[in-house]
Design an enzyme around this catalytic site. Structure first.
Site, PDB file in Angstrom:
ATOM      1  N   HIS A 182       0.836  -1.206   0.000  1.00 27.88           N
ATOM      2  CA  HIS A 182       0.000   0.000   0.000  1.00 27.88           C
ATOM      3  C   HIS A 182       0.878   1.267   0.000  1.00 27.88           C
ATOM      4  CE1 HIS A 182      -2.878   2.936   1.602  1.00 27.88           C
ATOM      5  NE2 HIS A 182      -3.832   2.063   1.678  1.00 27.88           N
ATOM      6  N   GLU A 206      -1.111   1.212  -5.208  1.00 31.37           N
ATOM      7  CA  GLU A 206      -0.953   0.009  -4.392  1.00 31.37           C
ATOM      8  C   GLU A 206      -0.983  -1.241  -5.265  1.00 31.37           C
ATOM      9  OE1 GLU A 206      -4.075   0.400  -1.440  1.00 31.37           O
ATOM     10  OE2 GLU A 206      -3.913   2.578  -1.663  1.00 31.37           O
TER      11      GLU A 206
HETATM   12  O1  TA6 Z   1      -6.134   1.874  -0.207  1.00 28.78           O
HETATM   13  C1  TA6 Z   1      -7.260   2.638  -0.076  1.00 28.78           C
HETATM   14  C2  TA6 Z   1      -7.894   2.392   1.274  1.00 28.78           C
HETATM   15  O2  TA6 Z   1      -8.544   1.146   1.302  1.00 28.78           O
HETATM   16  C3  TA6 Z   1      -8.830   3.555   1.549  1.00 28.78           C
HETATM   17  O3  TA6 Z   1     -10.185   3.154   1.501  1.00 28.78           O
HETATM   18  C4  TA6 Z   1      -8.403   4.050   2.932  1.00 28.78           C
HETATM   19  O4  TA6 Z   1      -9.134   3.381   3.934  1.00 28.78           O
HETATM   20  C5  TA6 Z   1      -6.912   3.676   2.914  1.00 28.78           C
HETATM   21  O5  TA6 Z   1      -6.905   2.383   2.333  1.00 28.78           O
HETATM   22  C6  TA6 Z   1      -6.207   3.761   4.242  1.00 28.78           C
HETATM   23  O6  TA6 Z   1      -6.660   2.784   5.110  1.00 28.78           O
HETATM   24  P1  TA6 Z   1      -6.089   2.790   6.629  1.00 28.78           P
HETATM   25  O7  TA6 Z   1      -6.718   1.601   7.302  1.00 28.78           O
HETATM   26  O8  TA6 Z   1      -4.590   2.683   6.527  1.00 28.78           O
HETATM   27  O9  TA6 Z   1      -6.495   4.125   7.201  1.00 28.78           O
END
Ligand code: TA6
Length: 301
Positions: A172, A275
């Site tokens: 990510h 990601e």
């Molecule tokens: O990658 C996108 C995502 O799924 C968004 O929906 C947002 O929730 C982001 O990840 C960050 O998630 P986190 O749990 O690290 O705040």
């Protein structure tokens, strides 16, 4: 982690693994981190979450974005760099979002210098009573971080159980950009995607991706790379991948940025997440003993 125990841990790690290119020291919050520094590039990797926190090719500006308000206090995941989402991507009823790997401490399994003088760090995480209470499977997870002019991350899952197991996840990665509203993402043109802001409604990407508001999409993308075009920092970042048929693109924009306590209100202006994922239906069922490798390769082009 207390200062004393962290100091002792770093001394032990340096005894076993230190080289000209890598050493272990206490980072933010006193958390142990590997500091990698060779002729081609530098990086920092926290054992908490097995998380690459920074990467900077020699002579270039930092490539990864780290929130100035990131909290370095386990089990909270670090907001920036490359959180390891595993063994699932996204929300899962009754379970922590993005899985259990990014909020646990990983161990150091090895370090080496590669033929091209890049530096490789191997981190590991395997099941224990704590993980099995969350996710009742026996596994071994390794992250191979190779730092040179490129940053390469290989996330290798091995099913050490007696039954098949379904594995998803994502690397990510948060990237630094000069200005999100002048940034363009190439490589996903005409690709179908699931719009996470619209109940994962299936849509099609018209042209390159530009940002005028929150974007949170799972691209059903079988290509091997995307590119971030950044006219402000005058660079293009190539994000290559293997073992992945989905790419997530995320920028929280104003409201979502303001709602996160570890994210500056204006932070959305200088970051974008690309990601490399096994998300939605792009999951892998591993037979006992089988493995899957999810790879992301980051470089300036
Ligand atoms: O990658 C996108 C995502 O799924 C968004 O929906 C947002 O929730 C982001 O990840 C960050 O998630 P986190 O749990 O690290 O705040």
């Amino acid at each position: 982690m207390s200062y004393g125990s962290a100091k002792a841990m770093n001394e032990e790690l340096n005894e076993s693994f230190e080289s000209d290119a890598i050493r272990f020291e206490s980072g933010e919050g006193g958390l142990p981190k590997a500091v990698i520094n060779n002729l081609a590039g530098t990086a920092e990797v926290y054992l908490h979450g097995g998380q690459v926190a920074s990467f900077q090719p020699a002579g270039a500006a930092p490539v990864l974005w780290m929130s100035e308000e990131a909290v370095f206090a386990p089990p909270k995941p670090i907001r920036g760099g490359t959180p390891v989402c595993w063994p699932w991507f996204g929300p899962k009823e009754g379970f922590p979002q993005h899985g259990l790997a990014r909020n646990r401490e990983w161990s150091v399994r090895g370090t080496s210098t590669m033929g091209d003088s890049s530096t490789k760090l191997v981190l590991g995480l395997s099941d224990d009573d704590d993980t099995r209470a969350v996710w009742p499977h026996t596994f071994d997870l390794e992250l191979w971080v190779t730092v040179g002019a490129q940053l390469r991350m290989d996330l290798r899952t091995r099913n050490r159980g007696e039954t098949p197991v379904e594995i998803g996840g994502a690397l990510h990665t948060y990237f630094t950009v000069g200005a999100i509203d002048q940034t363009t993402i190439h490589g996903l043109e005409d690709c179908e995607y699931l719009d996470s802001l619209a109940g994962r409604e299936r849509k099609r990407q018209e042209g390159p991706i530009r940002f005028t508001g929150e974007v949170d999409r799972i691209y059903l993308d079988r290509s091997d790379h995307t590119e971030i075009e950044d006219p402000v920092l005058q660079r293009r970042i190539r994000v290559g991948k293997e073992g992945s048929a989905t790419t997530v693109v995320w920028n929280p924009w104003i409201d979502k940025a303001a709602a996160m306590d570890d994210f500056p209100n204006d932070g959305y202006q200088t970051m974008v997440c690309i990601e490399t994922a096994n998300a939605a239906d792009d999951v892998h069922t591993l037979a006992p003993g089988e493995q899957h490798v999810l790879t992301q390769i980051v470089e300036l082009v």
